[in-house]
Design a protein around this motif. Structure first.
Motif, PDB file in Angstrom:
ATOM      1  N   VAL A   1      -5.770  -3.033 -31.952  1.00 29.76           N
ATOM      2  CA  VAL A   1      -6.941  -2.839 -30.977  1.00 29.76           C
ATOM      3  C   VAL A   1      -8.298  -3.182 -30.639  1.00 29.76           C
ATOM      4  CG1 VAL A   1      -7.606  -0.131 -29.502  1.00 29.76           C
ATOM      5  CG2 VAL A   1      -5.562  -1.343 -30.200  1.00 29.76           C
ATOM      6  N   ASP A   2      -9.309  -3.160 -30.053  1.00 25.49           N
ATOM      7  CA  ASP A   2     -10.119  -3.626 -30.436  1.00 25.49           C
ATOM      8  C   ASP A   2     -11.661  -2.346 -29.330  1.00 25.49           C
ATOM      9  OD1 ASP A   2     -13.574  -3.735 -30.692  1.00 25.49           O
ATOM     10  OD2 ASP A   2     -12.764  -5.676 -30.755  1.00 25.49           O
ATOM     11  N   SER A   4      -5.427 -11.616 -29.669  1.00 27.08           N
ATOM     12  CA  SER A   4      -4.220 -11.619 -29.625  1.00 27.08           C
ATOM     13  C   SER A   4      -4.321 -13.061 -28.650  1.00 27.08           C
ATOM     14  CB  SER A   4      -3.788 -10.966 -28.176  1.00 27.08           C
ATOM     15  OG  SER A   4      -2.795 -11.183 -27.582  1.00 27.08           O
ATOM     16  N   SER A   6      -9.304  -9.305 -27.366  1.00 28.58           N
ATOM     17  CA  SER A   6      -7.940  -8.739 -28.168  1.00 28.58           C
ATOM     18  C   SER A   6      -8.258  -9.712 -29.117  1.00 28.58           C
ATOM     19  CB  SER A   6      -6.944  -8.923 -26.933  1.00 28.58           C
ATOM     20  OG  SER A   6      -6.894 -10.680 -26.787  1.00 28.58           O
ATOM     21  N   GLY A  23      -3.503 -13.412 -22.394  1.00 29.87           N
ATOM     22  CA  GLY A  23      -5.038 -12.786 -21.724  1.00 29.87           C
ATOM     23  C   GLY A  23      -6.032 -13.574 -21.028  1.00 29.87           C
ATOM     24  N   LYS A  52      -8.171  -8.407 -21.775  1.00 25.67           N
ATOM     25  CA  LYS A  52      -8.949  -9.142 -22.320  1.00 25.67           C
ATOM     26  C   LYS A  52      -9.459 -10.444 -22.478  1.00 25.67           C
ATOM     27  CE  LYS A  52     -10.465  -5.073 -25.551  1.00 25.67           C
ATOM     28  NZ  LYS A  52     -10.300  -4.832 -26.414  1.00 25.67           N
ATOM     29  N   PRO A  67      -8.856 -13.448 -25.095  1.00 24.75           N
ATOM     30  CA  PRO A  67      -7.900 -13.842 -26.127  1.00 24.75           C
ATOM     31  C   PRO A  67      -8.869 -14.323 -27.685  1.00 24.75           C
ATOM     32  CG  PRO A  67      -7.008 -15.368 -25.109  1.00 24.75           C
ATOM     33  CD  PRO A  67      -7.907 -15.053 -24.294  1.00 24.75           C
ATOM     34  N   ARG A  68      -8.981 -13.605 -28.751  1.00 25.21           N
ATOM     35  CA  ARG A  68      -9.792 -14.474 -29.811  1.00 25.21           C
ATOM     36  C   ARG A  68      -8.694 -15.840 -30.060  1.00 25.21           C
ATOM     37  NH1 ARG A  68     -10.943  -9.264 -30.403  1.00 25.21           N
ATOM     38  NH2 ARG A  68     -13.049  -8.765 -31.708  1.00 25.21           N
ATOM     39  N   ARG A 123     -14.719  -7.193 -17.856  1.00 26.95           N
ATOM     40  CA  ARG A 123     -12.746  -7.666 -17.614  1.00 26.95           C
ATOM     41  C   ARG A 123     -13.677  -9.217 -16.642  1.00 26.95           C
ATOM     42  NH1 ARG A 123     -12.182  -5.351 -21.531  1.00 26.95           N
ATOM     43  NH2 ARG A 123     -10.617  -3.610 -21.327  1.00 26.95           N
TER      44      ARG A 123
END
Lengths: 935, 171
Positions: free
Chosen positions: A734-735, A743, A741, A746, A707, A709-710, A700
């Motif tokens: 969930v990864d 999402s 993540s 983040g 996390k 984010p993608r 982190r």
């Protein structure tokens, strides 16, 4: 401690320490200032054409008047004093952009560049908001430029970046600038497919929407809507860093991901446009097992969620004998490792054909055993003398070809530097260099696309190429073994020249690889490198390998695939697990069939192929953009690729299927990728660096729980995408395997270099935002370039000894119909996966057999006439192509094109002319046609 | 005590004031034309779909309730392959209308959208598309955009010169 070589410049009256030998634009961007520009590109430097980066320069601190200069053409020298914010400079820049926008169409809503457009960004940055001119806009007709690049010439702002990239940097010859004054036109002389294998970079080089991605256009999505993750290209062995983007469950495009040591700012068209196979209709999305129907035909029985593992487990536990595992050079390191665990090391077979296995083994023994360093792509581009031995570099590893195009400029550019021209002053350097080229020598089976750059070229059979290599080594160091007997005259003339050039170079690089299919060629390359090392040079020895994880699998070990065939023939294999591999590509058909005749065959793959069609159970594997894993590139760099999106159906990463199988059958338990990598690193010291290739899943950003984010922070449609199915938004997946993540929420700052999902910075929506991620322009990414080199030269210990085994000179067969068949490579076609992508498939050449016209005359006077070729009992029907570069007695076989596989090359083949009684069939492999699943 | 009486008196006086309450739904309230109600997609004066699928409404939407996919006809004209608004999430802020460069997406005065099931509030393109130009009768994006489409070649826009002859040498 501060670097003594730094100089002080003043920006807005504040001192900054910067590197000399740079332009002020470069210095400003490195320091993090926002200064607009168009014609400057970090890889192509300054020409001062667009006038957009104007700043005020002052003589000294008392000079209040100053003068406008172009930052890109101003050297960063001690005491240079500039102002970006000076009102006059600000106004000048806003006027320049107003001019540039005079003819720019009102297109942004329907322009594919919109949202990642450098012109949009720069217009906003300079503050030009309102169009004052009332005059008419000039328009242009567009051209068809092939399946990769779309042309919309109205949008052009005449920055000349496209020609500077396409012609000057990438060596293209079919693109240019036409017409005069404000009518200039950038395109081809006539409509047609762009010939350069780097044409796709025009999309990223063009600051606006003149050149856009034609494959993206077919399923257009804006940059802010793409879910992206760092990934690695899987279409050759170089391991270029890419960013695939996904929307609505399909892969939409591939963009370059800057890695200062590997691909830099560019990738080839095979990597950019070869992604189509991931979206294929034919993808295997559900596990199934095969039963025999009532009337004897094959029935595929789909397995529901949760049923696949018990079924596979029962197959494995019901095995009446040995379970053997067949790995794959296109599967991740983790998948191969877990298969090795599942089958046991003694029953694990590397998925190479017999010869490739030995070639990769030899390459690895040279790289790991000796003191010779294998260079990164960047180091190859900086080499000042290169010898290519037996490899079609642009065909097999296009980006290495681009690096060689830069390498031949090193020496002349150094000469220009000595006469006082700074390297960044691109036009002046080109004027000084003219057509001068540094030393590049190529020895290959047939002409390659970079031959025109070479000082000396030799075309011949692999034996003669190897003998040339051995002779060069012996010419550099007399203690190296020299070939007996004479070399062909063309080769003999080159030997002293090559030896002299390599000896005088300060950064020589030798390039070889598996392309020639010859152990001797690889040995000869190693001998040259060793002879250079012993004469006190630090040579680079770079090997081209055919697939994205060839080196990783080679390091992992495993037995030769031929031994698996032998085991199957002796009924020593009861159950065979084939991992992401089509054995019919690697073995001859009878061998593959013998191996797949085992009692139980489990295939793990993402697309149906011949092997899958013969399996008794099939597990759906994730393609590269759908999974997380590690690949090892040709330089031994372990690089992590991440799952971009969660695919539909029951698709899982191969390594996860294998981990679950391993646990189900009582083996060790692995839950996450990090577990696998840790075990791998503990078990095999050579893979000690794999866990460090990228941050672990529990990483982190300092002090934060969130996390990375993608999805971009402007990702749209979150509450509407799935609303047609269910109005309640689904929980994001969930990864467990990465700190990323699925999402838009983040950490929104700059992540570690291995976790950069996109290049974006406030005000910099286009790919030019990469400047904000680098520690200096064109240098490494902040925190170091991603990836971990597993192989570094041993500083002590036994040095590699010279290879002997020099083959005798190539002699034509007494029988005039017998030829030595050598493999030829094509950018589009030799790689099977990318050729499944529709736009790439359009450019795959049709199969042929290349013959020297003198030889061909024995059979036919007409090019295109059909002949029959027999190689080790396998028959092909192919049209003849005349190729004067091919040596007499040798025939070129474009390996990997549709239907052209299943033989080990080089090999002797017999050519027969067409006779009456042949069935009229199209070109291709005779027995291979119409086979189920033959892709 | 006095304050209570005063309050009762004030309330009593209201009996003689003008009524504010409207007996909706029997009586319809007057809705101002710039009301931000149910969203529609309009057509240009020629009857073509105005939406060019530029995704700006979707990105402007603070609740992310617009999803669409761009497609292109054989002549290069962009249109949305699907266009979905999840009105159960929409907050009727009107940002989509402000963002729209082609005046395609417009908010109307209709607010009567109650449903018993949330999924009935998911509107697809066929539910959104109306047959007229809505609030902006004259605007036709493709008449000012540089792209060529069916029936309009390069250089035929308002304010455009004919395409350049690349081989010409005249100044």
């Amino acid at each position: 401690m501060e670097d003594k070589k730094l100089i002080t410049v003043y920006i807005e009256d504040k001192p900054y320490r910067v590197k000399p030998e740079r332009s002020m634009l470069d210095a400003c961007l490195t320091l993090g200032f926002d200064l607009p520009y168009f014609c400057w590109h970090p890889a192509m430097h300054s020409v001062g054409a667009c006038r957009q980066c104007a700043v005020k320069q002052f003589r000294d601190e008392n000079d209040k008047k100053g003068m406008l200069v172009m930052a890109c053409m101003t050297p960063a020298a001690e005491g240079v004093r500039i102002s970006i914010k000076d009102p006059e400079a600000v106004e000048f820049r806003s006027k320049v952009i107003e001019w540039l926008m005079l003819n720019h169409p009102h297109d942004c809503p329907v322009c594919d560049e919109g949202g990642e457009c450098h012109l949009q960004d720069m217009t906003v940055m300079t503050g030009h908001v309102y169009r004052r001119t009332r005059f008419k806009k000039r328009t242009h007709r567009n051209q068809y430029l092939g399946p990769f690049v779309n042309h919309e010439m109205n949008r052009c702002i005449q920055c000349y970046r496209c020609v500077r990239f396409y012609n000057d940097y990438a060596g293209g010859r079919d693109f240019g600038v036409f017409a005069a004054h404000d009518n200039v036109y950038f395109g081809r002389q006539e409509d047609g497919v762009l010939q350069s294998e780097f044409s796709g970079n025009l999309v990223e080089v063009c600051p606006t929407g003149v050149f856009t991605d034609r494959t993206l256009k077919a399923h257009y999505t804006r940059k802010w809507d793409l879910q992206t993750a760092p990934s690695i290209c899987v279409h050759c062995g170089l391991g270029c860093n890419v960013i695939p983007g996904e929307r609505y469950g399909t892969l939409r495009r591939i963009r370059n991901r800057y890695n200062g040591q590997v691909n830099g700012y560019f990738i080839c068209d095979r990597g950019r446009y070869g992604y189509g196979f991931v979206n294929s209709e034919r993808r295997i999305r559900h596990p199934y097992y095969v039963t025999c129907g009532a009337s004897g035909e094959k029935e595929e029985n789909k397995l529901d969620e949760g049923k696949a593992l018990p079924h596979a487990k029962s197959l494995l536990q019901g095995a009446k004998g040995t379970i053997i595992g067949i790995g794959s050079p296109r599967a991740s390191l983790e998948a191969n490792y877990l298969l090795k665990r599942l089958s046991g090391p003694e029953n694990f077979y590397a998925g190479f054909s017999g010869r490739d296995f030995n070639l990769v083994r030899r390459i690895i023994s040279i790289l790991t055993g000796g003191p010779i360093r294998t260079p990164t792509l960047k180091e190859v581009a900086e080499a000042d003398a290169v010898f290519v031995l037996g490899e079609d570099v642009p065909g097999a590893a296009p980006m290495l070809g681009l690096a060689l195009r830069q390498a031949v400029r090193q020496k002349p550019v150094e000469a220009a530097k000595k006469s006082g021209i700074p390297v960044w002053n691109d036009y002046a350097v080109r004027m000084a260099v003219q057509n001068d080229k540094g030393p590049l020598f190529i020895a290959a089976s047939a002409a390659t696309r970079i031959d025109p750059l070479a000082e000396g070229v030799f075309h011949g059979a692999p034996e003669d190429i190897a003998r040339l290599g051995f002779a060069v080594a012996a010419a550099i160091r007399p203690d190296a073994p020299a070939p007996q007997g004479a070399l062909p005259e063309a080769a003999a003339r080159l030997v002293p020249l090559i030896a002299a050039r390599l000896k005088t170079a300060s950064r020589p690089v030798i390039i070889s690889g598996t392309g020639a299919g010859s152990m001797a060629v690889i040995g000869a390359a190693a001998n040259i490198a060793k002879s250079l090392l012993e004469s006190g040079k630090g040579p680079g020895l770079c090997f081209v390998v055919p697939e994205c994880n060839s080196i990783g699998l080679g390091l992992l070990g495993g037995k030769n695939l031929k031994e698996a065939v032998a085991a199957a023939r002796q009924k020593r294999a009861d159950t065979v697990i084939v991992l992401e591999n089509d054995l019919f590509d690697r073995l001859s058909a009878p061998e593959a069939e013998a191996l797949l005749a085992a009692r139980q065959v489990i295939a793990i793959d993402h697309l149906p192929n011949h092997t899958v069609s013969m399996a008794h159970m099939v597990l759906p594997a994730a393609a590269f953009a759908e999974g997380t894993g590690t690949l090892v590139s040709n330089e031994g760099r372990a690089q992590r690729f991440y799952k971009v999106y969660v695919p539909g159906g029951q698709i899982e990463e191969s390594w996860r299927w294998l981990a679950q199988l391993l646990a189900a059958t009582g083996g060790a338990e692995f839950f996450t990728l990090d577990d696998v990598d840790r075990a791998l690193a503990e078990e095999m010291p050579v893979f000690g660096g794999v866990p460090a290739a990228a941050p672990p899943a529990d990483f982190r950003m300092s002090g934060l729980e969130i996390k990375i984010p993608r999805q971009p922070h402007r990702f749209s449609g979150r509450t509407a995408i799935h609303a047609d199915v269910d109005v309640h938004e689904p929980k994001p997946p969930v990864d467990p395997d990465s700190p990323l993540s699925f999402s838009m929420e983040g950490f929104d700052g700059r992540p570690p270099s291995a976790l950069i999902s996109r290049f974006w910075a406030p005000g910099w929506n286009s790919v030019q935002a990469v400047n904000k991620f680098q520690s200096e322009v064109g240098g490494q990414l902040h925190g170091g370039d991603p990836g971990k080199r597993l192989i570094e030269p041993a500083s002590k210990g036994p040095s590699l000894s010279y290879f002997t085994g020099i083959p005798p000179a190539f002699k034509r067969a007494w029988d005039k119909s017998l030829f030595l068949i050598v493999p030829l490579y094509h950018v589009f076609g030799s790689d099977r996966l990318s050729a499944l992508s529709p736009p790439v498939a359009e450019l795959v050449p049709s199969p042929y057999l290349a013959l020297n016209p003198e030889d061909a005359r024995d059979f036919t006077a007409r090019e295109g006439a059909e002949i029959r070729l027999l190689i080790e009992g396998v028959s092909f029907r192919l049209p003849v192509r005349f190729d004067a570069s091919i040596a007499r007695g040798v025939a070129g076989f474009p390996f990997g094109l549709p239907g052209l596989h299943g033989v080990e090359l080089p090999a002797w083949g017999r050519i027969e002319v067409k006779m009456s009684g042949w069935a009229e069939k199209s070109a291709g492999r005779e027995w291979g046609e119409g086979e189920a699943g033959d892709v | 005590m006095f304050s209570i009486l005063r309050a009762i008196w004030t309330v009593f006086l209201h009996l003689f004031r003008r009524k504010v309450t409207v007996l909706y739904p029997e009586e319809k309230p007057r809705i101002p034309p710039r009301w931000r109600g149910r969203i529609i997609l309009s057509r240009d004066p020629d009857g073509g779909e105005r939406c060019v699928a530029c995704y700006l409404c979707a990105v402007a939407c603070p609740v992310g309730c617009i999803a669409l996919q761009a497609a292109e006809d054989e002549y290069g004209r962009r249109y949305p392959e699907f266009f979905r608004i999840n009105f159960s999430r929409c907050i009727f802020c009107g940002f989509c209308e402000e963002a729209c460069p082609t005046c395609a997406i417009q908010l109307t005065t209709d607010f009567e959208m109650s449903e018993y099931y949330r999924h009935n509030l998911v509107y697809e393109k066929e539910d959104l598309l109306i047959s007229g130009p809505g609030k902006h009768p004259g605007y036709n994006f493709y008449k000012v955009a540089g792209l060529a489409i069916k029936g309009k070649d390069k250089g035929e826009n308002e304010n455009e010169s004919p395409p350049v002859d690349v081989k010409g040498l005249l100044p």
